[in-house]
Every structure is written in C-alpha cells, then in structure tokens.
Design an enzyme around this catalytic site. Structure first.
Site, short mmCIF file in Angstrom:
data_model
loop_
_atom_site.label_atom_id
_atom_site.label_comp_id
_atom_site.label_asym_id
_atom_site.label_seq_id
_atom_site.Cartn_x
_atom_site.Cartn_y
_atom_site.Cartn_z
N LYS A 169 0.74 -1.20 -0.04
CA LYS A 169 -0.07 -0.01 0.09
C LYS A 169 0.84 1.27 0.04
CE LYS A 169 -4.51 0.84 0.63
NZ LYS A 169 -5.64 -0.27 0.00
N1 GLU Z 1 -7.32 0.14 -3.46
C1 GLU Z 1 -8.08 -0.91 -3.47
C2 GLU Z 1 -8.14 -1.91 -2.18
O1 GLU Z 1 -7.87 -1.26 -1.33
C3 GLU Z 1 -7.48 -1.57 -4.88
C4 GLU Z 1 -6.19 -2.13 -4.86
C5 GLU Z 1 -5.63 -2.80 -6.23
O2 GLU Z 1 -6.42 -2.65 -7.26
O3 GLU Z 1 -4.34 -3.01 -6.31
O4 GLU Z 1 -8.15 -3.12 -2.48
#
Ligand code: GLU
Length: 421
Positions: free
Chosen positions: A107
């Site tokens: 993240k």
């Molecule tokens: N931000 C989204 C999540 O929390 C998608 C993450 C992604 O597509 O890599 O799942």
C-alpha cells in the site's frame, strides 16, 4: 472513538496469530508474516503554483511478496501515516490470499489534502512521489493502483513517470489506468460489482428465498457505494438509503437510484440534490441506525465501533470499505447473530479487476468486457465459497474464516519457498 486499546494493525496481527494457531501452525510458521517486508518513507518538495515550496510526506509499504509482487492502492489524504499504510498493506496481503490471486500485499499513501491542490500541483506531487518510490515498484516487484482520492488520471501520471525514468514501456507497473494507457473498462466498477456479488451470496444464506425487495442501506456514494447500490437495485433489492460526505438520502419505499446516480456521476454532492417524492435527508449517524436488512458501509474506515454499534438495526453487514467495523464492534454483532462479510473478501473486486488489467498488460491481449466481468465473478465467488467452507469446518465467523484461509495460503507458500539465507 473506539474503546479498543490496540491499534488496528496490532489487532490485525493478533487475529492473524489466532488464525494460524487455530490451524495448528506454530510461531516458526507464522513469525515471518508478522512483520512488513519493506517500508519506504519519502518526502517530496513541491513548487506550488504561487511559487512557494511545500514538502509532502509519503510511504510505500510492501507487507509481503511471498505469493507474488506487492499489490495495493495509493491514497491521498490528510490522515495518511506510516501506521495506517502498514495496516492497509497487510490487509492487501490477506485479501490477495483470500481470493487466491498471485500477489503479495502493499500500500502507498501521501499525506495531503487533494482538494487544496490544483491539478498541476497534484501532477507534480504524483510524479515526484513516483520518482521516490520507483526503486521498489515495478511490474514484477510491486504494482500500485487507485485508492482513496486517487484515480485513473493519477495512475496515468505514475505509469508515464515510471516508464520515462526506466526508459521502458511498463504498462503493468500500475493498474486502474485510463483505457488508452492499457486500463480495463471494467476496473472502475469492479469493487462495487464484487460487493454486489458478495452481498447476493450472503443474502442467499441469511434470507433464503426472500432476496426480492430486501432493504439495503449504503454508506458512501463513491466508486464503491454508488456502483454497488446501482447493481443491487438492478437485481431487485430496495435501496432505502445512501449517503455522501454531506449526509444521507432516505426513502423507506426505495430511493430513485437512477436519478441519484446521475447526480453523483456529475460529481455533485447530495446537499444540492432535489429529493424525489417520499425521499428525505438524514444524517450519517441516522443512516447507520436505520431499520434495514443489509447495511453496506462503503466509505471510510472506523465507522462502526462500540460507541454506536448498539444503534445498528441491520440483519447482515457487508464491509465494502476497508476496516469500517472495529474488532470489538464486530464481536458485539457476532454475539447477536448478525453476520459480517469482511472487507478482505467483500471488497476484493477492485484488486481482482486490477489483476486482470495487469494480465492484459503483460500478455498484450485484451479480454472482452463480458469475459472480464465473468473472470472477476469467478475469482471472487471462489474466494467466497472457500471462506464459507472454512467457516463451516472450524465453526467460526466469516472474518475469522477469511483470516484463516489467508494465513494458510501465506504460511504454506512461505514454507515451500523456505527461509533464505
Ligand atoms: N485500493 C483497492 C483496495 O484497497 C484496490 C487495490 C488494487 O487494485 O491493487 O483493494
């Protein structure tokens, strides 16, 4: 305010440990998974439009790459800090394992208020952040995506900056891109689509044979909440309330979802919406406490805690946001027989959609929109079935089952790869 003394990350670690030990794993098996693999903190001095310099802070955390490249969104918000990004990175590792896609978890985030930045400032900040994290991201290293307050345009800048820096065309370095840059048409709706599918599966178990006309309340009218509301409405559910940052709209007979969707799609907030017949405005707190069959928090984390959980009147709760229900509030719901479909399963449609976009980018092949959605559905429903099977086998709630499934997959992969050096 939560009464829980543990931070969300500590609480997750505790749950991961219990999930492993319940299956007979020992600390030697799970210890490697109790620490983030790599954390990068960066700062970005940006020249603002007025000529002044402002320095922003950001992070990229790869919680695990044991099952594949790091994967996870980048959020832009004022409350972004190391601890929050670490929790979210860890949840991504769990999510990707629950639905068995070949990624670890990561993240990123930048501490900023994007509403206070001009488009040019946002672009300079994004490009600078990308340069700072470029040494650790890549198609086979770590693949960012959109998250809170980031979108396809921002992903396009990341793709461009990274490709120019490295001197390669690297479409698979980031997902959630604009279509012209290798994005997938279904990606934007994928999270809401997955929420709809999980809700429908859960409803079949909780209210067998009575799906038609069930009353649904959705908190959040963004990319996740609005899409889920629209798709559930199309499937015959009655959406009785939905909210955005300005508050909620409520109609016990069912909201005029098409009109509300058109309003929200034009990027207009509910405070300037003219309600249809029978529709009234309510506060966010009132929305959470509405008498309904299904409650779907699809906005921020930390929305339901011990202070307000007793006011909830839903019979099923589906976590579309990341971490909307605190662990102690979830225990409270569990004791009263109210099932919670956990975020690490319910909102995986987004990362599954990202996975398919990445597969398209790496293979230079394009799925049809029908095949794309079919694949999203197959992957998330397989995950759902695996969680249900685990819950039945161990007689645990769905979150515990999802954690157990994720830990099992992470631990087995770690063991097979071995510890080196
Ligand atoms: N931000 C989204 C999540 O929390 C998608 C993450 C992604 O597509 O890599 O799942």
């Amino acid at each position: 305010m939560s009464h829980s003394k543990k931070s969300p990350f500590e609480a997750t670690l505790e749950k991961m440990r219990i999930a492993a030990e319940r299956q007979g794993y020992t600390p030697d098996d799970y210890a490697p998974l109790m620490h983030p693999e790599r954390e990068l903190a960066v700062s970005m001095p940006i020249r603002m439009d007025d000529g002044s310099i402002q320095v922003f802070e950001g992070y990229r955390i790869q919680y695990s790459t044991v099952r594949g490249p790091g994967k996870g969104g980048i959020r832009y918000a004022l409350d972004v800090d190391l601890e929050e990004v670490r929790s979210l990175a860890c949840w991504m590792a769990l999510k990707c394992a629950v639905v068995d896609i070949p990624y670890g978890g990561a993240k990123g985030g930048v501490t900023c208020d994007p509403t206070q930045l001009s488009k040019m400032e946002l672009e300079r900040l994004t490009r600078s952040y990308t340069m700072k994290i470029a040494p650790i991201i890549g198609e086979m290293e770590d693949v960012p995506a959109p998250d809170m307050n980031t979108n396809a345009e921002i992903m396009g800048w990341i793709y461009d900056t990274y490709s120019k820096l490295k001197g390669v065309i690297s479409r698979g370095v980031v997902t959630g891109k604009p279509l012209e840059l290798g994005g997938s048409a279904g990606r934007q709706a994928a999270t809401g689509y997955g929420v709809m599918l999980c809700t429908h599966e859960a409803v079949k178990e909780v209210f067998p044979g009575q799906e038609e006309g069930l009353r649904v309340v959705v908190q959040g009218a963004g990319n996740v909440g609005m899409v889920a509301a629209k798709l559930l409405h199309e499937r015959g559910y009655k959406i009785i309330a939905i909210s955005d940052v300005t508050g909620g709209l409520y109609n016990p007979e069912g909201l005029e979802i098409e009109a509300i969707n058109a309003h929200a799609s034009a990027r207009k907030l509910f405070d300037i919406y003219t309600p249809g017949t029978g529709t009234q405005r309510i506060s966010n707190a009132e929305l959470l406490g509405l008498d309904c069959d299904v409650l779907i928090p699809a906005a921020l984390g930390g929305q339901v805690d011990l202070d307000n959980v007793a006011s909830l009147k839903c019979k099923l709760l589906v976590e579309a946001a990341n971490g909307p229900v605190s662990p102690d509030a979830e225990d409270w719901l569990f004791e009263r027989g109210i099932p919670v479909i956990p975020d690490i399963l319910a909102n995986t449609g987004g990362v599954i959609g990202s996975y398919l976009e990445w597969v398209e980018n790496l293979s230079q092949l394009k799925l049809t929109p029908e095949d794309y959605n079919k694949q999203v559905a197959t992957i998330i429903l397989n995950g759902y079935a695996a969680v249900v099977a685990m819950a039945k086998e161990y007689q645990v709630c769905y979150r515990d089952a999802a954690q157990m499934l994720a830990m099992k997959r992470l631990i087995e992969t770690t063991k097979q790869r071995g510890i080196w050096p």
